[in-house]
Scaffold this active site. Structure first.
Site, PDB file in Angstrom:
ATOM      1  CE  LYS A  37      -0.745   0.213   5.048  1.00  0.00           C
ATOM      2  NZ  LYS A  37       0.125   1.317   5.436  1.00  0.00           N
ATOM      3  CB  THR A 149       0.040  -6.271   7.318  1.00  0.00           C
ATOM      4  OG1 THR A 149      -0.286  -7.174   8.376  1.00  0.00           O
ATOM      5  CG2 THR A 149      -0.752  -6.664   6.088  1.00  0.00           C
ATOM      6  N   GLY A 150       3.141  -6.205   8.933  1.00  0.00           N
ATOM      7  CA  GLY A 150       4.013  -5.482   9.849  1.00  0.00           C
ATOM      8  C   GLY A 150       3.329  -4.893  11.070  1.00  0.00           C
ATOM      9  CB  VAL A 189      15.856  -1.753  20.515  1.00  0.00           C
ATOM     10  CG1 VAL A 189      16.792  -1.554  19.337  1.00  0.00           C
ATOM     11  CG2 VAL A 189      16.191  -3.041  21.246  1.00  0.00           C
ATOM     12  CD  GLU A 193      18.796   1.355  17.097  1.00  0.00           C
ATOM     13  OE1 GLU A 193      19.260   0.213  17.050  1.00  0.00           O
ATOM     14  OE2 GLU A 193      18.103   1.832  16.169  1.00  0.00           O
ATOM     15  CG  ASP A 318       7.535  -6.084  13.063  1.00  0.00           C
ATOM     16  OD1 ASP A 318       8.454  -6.904  13.208  1.00  0.00           O
ATOM     17  OD2 ASP A 318       7.703  -4.849  13.098  1.00  0.00           O
ATOM     18  CB  ALA A 326      14.663  -6.197   9.399  1.00  0.00           C
ATOM     19  CG  HIS A 451      47.159  -8.730  17.484  1.00  0.00           C
ATOM     20  ND1 HIS A 451      46.478  -8.239  18.567  1.00  0.00           N
ATOM     21  CD2 HIS A 451      48.300  -7.994  17.358  1.00  0.00           C
ATOM     22  CE1 HIS A 451      47.174  -7.257  19.109  1.00  0.00           C
ATOM     23  NE2 HIS A 451      48.282  -7.087  18.396  1.00  0.00           N
TER      24      HIS A 451
END
Ligand code: FAD
Length: 472
Positions: A37, A149-150, A189, A193, A318, A326, A451
């Protein structure tokens, strides 16, 4: 105009769940359509992972420029052009969006731009999705539907998002200029951020978290350490504190509010309030009432192959809750389409999923925290190594943080890895691989790490499990 087309799989939503799985489905020879959409790439590309990291990168460069004199680089008159910061962010997003559109064409995935809703097809085996597009309605028939659709930002009851003074991360990403001060409600989170990047840009930041610690899903040692470094950077953090939405007032262009910390009342004020208290699944108005799909606690219920209770409808990302990331959405989608294609995929092991928080310093983890491992009845051994003992960290001038490995005492296998420090989001995959391979601490310790690299801290932490770290 109503156009009818037949597909094997139709996705509703082209976020990292839908678009990645659509490409995989096409690779498996299925005829695939994706209904979107808004814009391909979803929250991740347009309102999440990528734009926030583009801002974080600008913030990092700004900070580095200001701290350059320590490295012998004196830069006079460092100024911030926030319009250019936003423009660059948009260029990155636009380029990646074009990349997904190219991949769709290359893999012959049909993109249908419009709003998708599942119809009552009167048949379990043939599904119908109606799409409202700019040119009218289209109807697609398909053997399987994948709902991807998240989610969208959540707010607190009474805490109205007005888009100006009280905003979510969606509006924050579109800010044309930076406020002088920001209260961030929610120290998870997303909240942290934003706290980190705004602080780097010189914004006065106050974080209010209801739970006893910020990043509450991380190991408690990690939360403690990131709290310490954030406070060192002058980010104010109030944990165990509840914002009282009914006290919010706008006075002279500032938001004033009260928050309750135990018996104490805090009076807080800032130019804006950013609400980051979680996300809700996008399940409304997608036609679930026309299906046998069940919803539980606000998210779509699925089995281990992401099949809903309507067996020809799957749901990923989601919209099914759990770890809202993600890479999780993408892998759930891959499992779903491989199941559809009869590939017998392995069920998803969430304990091998790495989680990252792109603060400064960064946070990353995989598997069980020390407390979770103990709650599950493991007897644990812990190896820990501070970045200040690592040459490369000193070279970078980034010595805050540590690597902590939680190991099963009986088998010596890695149960969890917890990292806070420079570039740990790029280093966590080593621990992720160790989890997948069920490696022991000794396997990690005997992997010769080059190293000087930051990853030597992982090897030292693995040695520390048996008190054998060299540079401790
Ligand atoms: P989404 O990405 O939300 O995509 C869903 C898509 O479906 C959207 O494009 C939407 O327009 C479309 N859609 C919805 N309904 C319909 C309909 N009816 N018809 C047609 N289309 C529809 N995760 C990480 O792993 N790393 C990060 O660094 C990270 N940072 C984040 C930062 C922020 C500020 C936010 C908000 C999130 C972040 N996330 C991050 C989380 C990540 O963005 C989500 O977990 C991920 O986007 C979920 O993918 P999805 O495909 O399930 O849903």
């Amino acid at each position: 105009m109503i156009e009818q087309k037949q597909f094997d799989v139709v996705f509703i939503g082209a976020g990292p769940g839908g678009y990645v799985a659509a490409i995989r489905a096409a690779q498996l020879g299925l005829k695939v359509a994706v209904i979107e959409k808004d814009k391909v790439g979803g929250t991740c590309l347009h309102r999440g992972c990528i734009p926030t990291k583009a801002l974080l990168r600008s913030a990092e460069i700004y900070r580095n420029a200001k701290e350059g004199s320590e490295f012998g680089i004196n830069i006079d008159n460092i100024t911030l052009n926030f319009t250019q910061v936003q423009n660059r962010k948009q260029q990155v997003v636009d380029q990646l969006k074009k990349g997904i559109e190219f991949l769709f064409k290359k893999n012959k995935v049909t993109l249908i731009e419009g709003y998708g809703r599942i119809e009552n097809s009167g048949s379990d085996s043939n599904k119908v999705v109606r799409v409202e597009t700019a040119d009218g309605e289209k109807v697609v028939s398909t053997k399987k539907v994948i709902i991807a659709t998240g989610s969208k930002p959540k707010t607190l009851p009474g805490l109205e998002i007005d888009g100006k003074y009280i905003i979510t991360s969606d509006e924050a990403l579109e800010m044309e200029e930076l406020p002088k001060s920001m209260i961030i409600v929610g120290g998870g989170v997303i909240g942290m951020e934003w706290a980190s990047l705004l602080n780097d840009f010189g914004v006065e930041v106050t974080v209010v978290e209801f739970l006893p610690r910020i990043l509450p899903l991380e190991d408690s040692d990690v939360s403690k350490d990131i709290t310490r470094t954030m406070k060192k950077r002058k980010v104010k953090i109030h944990t165990g504190t509840m914002v009282l939405p009914e006290t919010i007032k706008i006075v002279d262009g500032r938001v004033e509010l009260e928050a309750k910390k135990g018996e104490k009342m805090l009076q807080l004020s800032a130019e804006k309030v950013l609400v980051s208290v979680g996300r809700v699944a996008m399940i409304d108005n997608i036609g679930l009432e026309n299906t046998k799909v069940e919803v539980e606690k606000g998210v779509i219920k699925v089995n281990e192959f992401f099949q809903t209770t309507d067996s020809n409808i799957y749901a990923i990302g989601d919209v099914i809750g759990g770890l809202q990331l993600a890479h999780v959405a993408s892998h759930e989608g891959i499992v779903a389409v491989e199941h559809i294609a009869g590939k017998n995929p392995k069920p998803f092991n969430y304990l091998t999923v790495s989680k990252c928080t792109f603060t400064h310093p960064e946070v990353a983890s995989v598997g069980l925290t020390e407390d979770e491992a103990k709650e599950k009845g493991y007897e644990v051994k812990v190896g820990k190594f501070q970045f200040r003992g690592i040459g490369k960290a000193l070279v970078h001038g980034e010595v805050d943080g540590f690597i902590k490995l939680v190991v099963d005492q009986k088998t010596n296998t890695l149960l969890g890895a917890h990292m806070v420090g420079p570039h740990v989001t790029d280093m966590i995959s080593e621990a992720g691989l160790a989890k997948v391979l069920e490696a022991t601490a000794m396997d990690i310790a005997h992997t010769i790490h080059p190293h000087p690299t930051l990853a030597e801290a992982i090897m030292e932490a693995a040695l520390d499990v048996d008190n054998e770290a060299i540079h401790a």
